[in-house]
Scaffold this motif. Sequence first.
Motif, mmCIF file in Angstrom:
data_model
loop_
_atom_site.group_PDB
_atom_site.id
_atom_site.type_symbol
_atom_site.label_atom_id
_atom_site.label_comp_id
_atom_site.label_asym_id
_atom_site.label_seq_id
_atom_site.Cartn_x
_atom_site.Cartn_y
_atom_site.Cartn_z
ATOM 1 N N UNK A 42 0.812 -1.222 0.000
ATOM 2 C CA UNK A 42 0.000 0.000 0.000
ATOM 3 C C UNK A 42 0.843 1.269 0.000
ATOM 4 N N UNK A 43 1.933 1.268 0.734
ATOM 5 C CA UNK A 43 2.733 2.496 0.831
ATOM 6 C C UNK A 43 3.432 2.843 -0.478
ATOM 7 N N UNK A 44 3.576 1.875 -1.377
ATOM 8 C CA UNK A 44 4.212 2.120 -2.669
ATOM 9 C C UNK A 44 3.212 2.630 -3.711
ATOM 10 N N UNK A 45 1.932 2.407 -3.468
ATOM 11 C CA UNK A 45 0.906 2.731 -4.463
ATOM 12 C C UNK A 45 0.888 4.204 -4.881
ATOM 13 N N UNK A 46 1.143 5.175 -3.979
ATOM 14 C CA UNK A 46 1.117 6.585 -4.420
ATOM 15 C C UNK A 46 2.099 6.899 -5.555
ATOM 16 N N UNK A 47 3.167 6.118 -5.691
ATOM 17 C CA UNK A 47 4.105 6.337 -6.795
ATOM 18 C C UNK A 47 3.461 6.017 -8.141
ATOM 19 N N UNK A 48 2.346 5.313 -8.114
ATOM 20 C CA UNK A 48 1.661 4.919 -9.339
ATOM 21 C C UNK A 48 0.257 5.517 -9.412
ATOM 22 N N UNK A 49 0.081 6.662 -8.717
ATOM 23 C CA UNK A 49 -1.272 7.220 -8.633
ATOM 24 C C UNK A 49 -1.783 7.778 -9.951
ATOM 25 N N UNK A 50 -0.906 7.965 -10.935
ATOM 26 C CA UNK A 50 -1.361 8.438 -12.245
ATOM 27 C C UNK A 50 -1.452 7.305 -13.274
ATOM 28 N N UNK A 51 -1.109 6.099 -12.848
ATOM 29 C CA UNK A 51 -1.210 4.941 -13.735
ATOM 30 C C UNK A 51 -2.680 4.525 -13.817
ATOM 31 N N UNK A 52 -3.286 4.562 -15.018
ATOM 32 C CA UNK A 52 -4.729 4.300 -15.111
ATOM 33 C C UNK A 52 -5.116 2.872 -14.770
ATOM 34 N N UNK A 53 -4.223 1.923 -15.012
ATOM 35 C CA UNK A 53 -4.524 0.521 -14.756
ATOM 36 C C UNK A 53 -3.216 -0.228 -14.570
ATOM 37 N N UNK A 54 -3.212 -1.204 -13.674
ATOM 38 C CA UNK A 54 -2.038 -2.057 -13.610
ATOM 39 C C UNK A 54 -1.372 -2.227 -12.265
#
Length: 409
Positions: free
Chosen positions: A316-328
């Motif tokens: 979960x803590x890594x997810x903000x690095x991918x907050x602009x990734x639409x899917x994946x």
Amino acid sequence: MNHNGLMEDPRNFSEVCIDAMSALVSHGHSFDNARLLAYYPAIRQNPFQKMLYASAFENGFAVTPLPSLDAVDALSDRMQITLHYHWIHDVFKRLGKAREAKKAAKGFIEQVHRQREAGHKILWTIHNVLSHSATFIDEEVFLRQEMAKLSDMIHIMNPETPKLVKGHYELSSDKIIHIPHPSYTNVYGDYISRAQARLELGLNEDNVAFLCFGSLVPYKGTRFFIQVLDRLQERFEGRARLIIAGSKGKADFMEELYRIISGRSDIILYADHVDDQALQVFFRATDVVACPYPVSLNSGVAMTAATFGKPMIVPEMLLPSFNTLPIGATSFTPNDLESCVHAANEAANIALGKADADGGVPDITAWAAARDSLTVSKDFFRALRAFRGEGTGDIAPNGFQADFAGAGA
């Protein structure tokens, strides 16, 4: 070569700096516009530093490794540069006792303080909350607390970094520049087809392949994800496969890993260094990349997954690095088996439903391509110049020209 596998430079650091300025001037930059950045520690095995600095000359920066912490002391007072620190826990290498670590941390901070007092700018990139396998917790927390105070600029890649590190140290918002981790587009070899990669690894077309990639060490969560695999077999009727690839870790962990996977036909283990050309085999052959880490602020493996268009499982803590990734990018609660199984199922559904003929998801690939090293590097250097709101900034030394001329250049 030195202990990092880098070529030894016969020049002293002052000579390197003068040569760097000469190179910038030769490339059309004026002394007023030219900048010099020295980074420490220099890591050869990880391409991150080369990627981050890829557009240096284009943006008026000459970048060079700092050979040692005390090399800066020999510079003349007129030579004021930017010192960029990365994995500062490197100061604890080869230390066995807490009192040694305490002394090393104090000595490091004293050196950085002297560098700042001499007029150099201090830039710190935060790669992790603490180092992955931190042994000297109190000493490392002290090191990071003091570094946060001394730094003129703090580079973060995960936008939630200030909140995520707050339990250990505080970051001043007015020091922060947020530039994301670059993808590995055009960095690693990528010419092998999915079919060829699967043939090389012994995978059938109907296998649903998950990949755990990176050094084989306990903190990577490999043992945890093997438990997840057991649950995934129910979902995929025995067709799930786990590829584990990376350099061997310590003997006791490897013995445990060999014991766990002994006799299992659903786990493929490649325990060796994976070079830049071989890496594509593992990422092309797989459907989903798993990053089952209990703690991770940033992840090169996750960005490699995105580069190859692969859905990924991240804490979960890594997810903000991918907050602009639409899917994946699907997240899980660390050490929660049910949560990780759910994330793995979700990622697999994306892979099986949206992948192209070569196994990548176009939306993910495009997202990574927009964050290639040159693009991110340009943003990084522009951010350094703009940080103090002075256009060309005050990072470069006014006195460099005198030293340059005095050297007979």
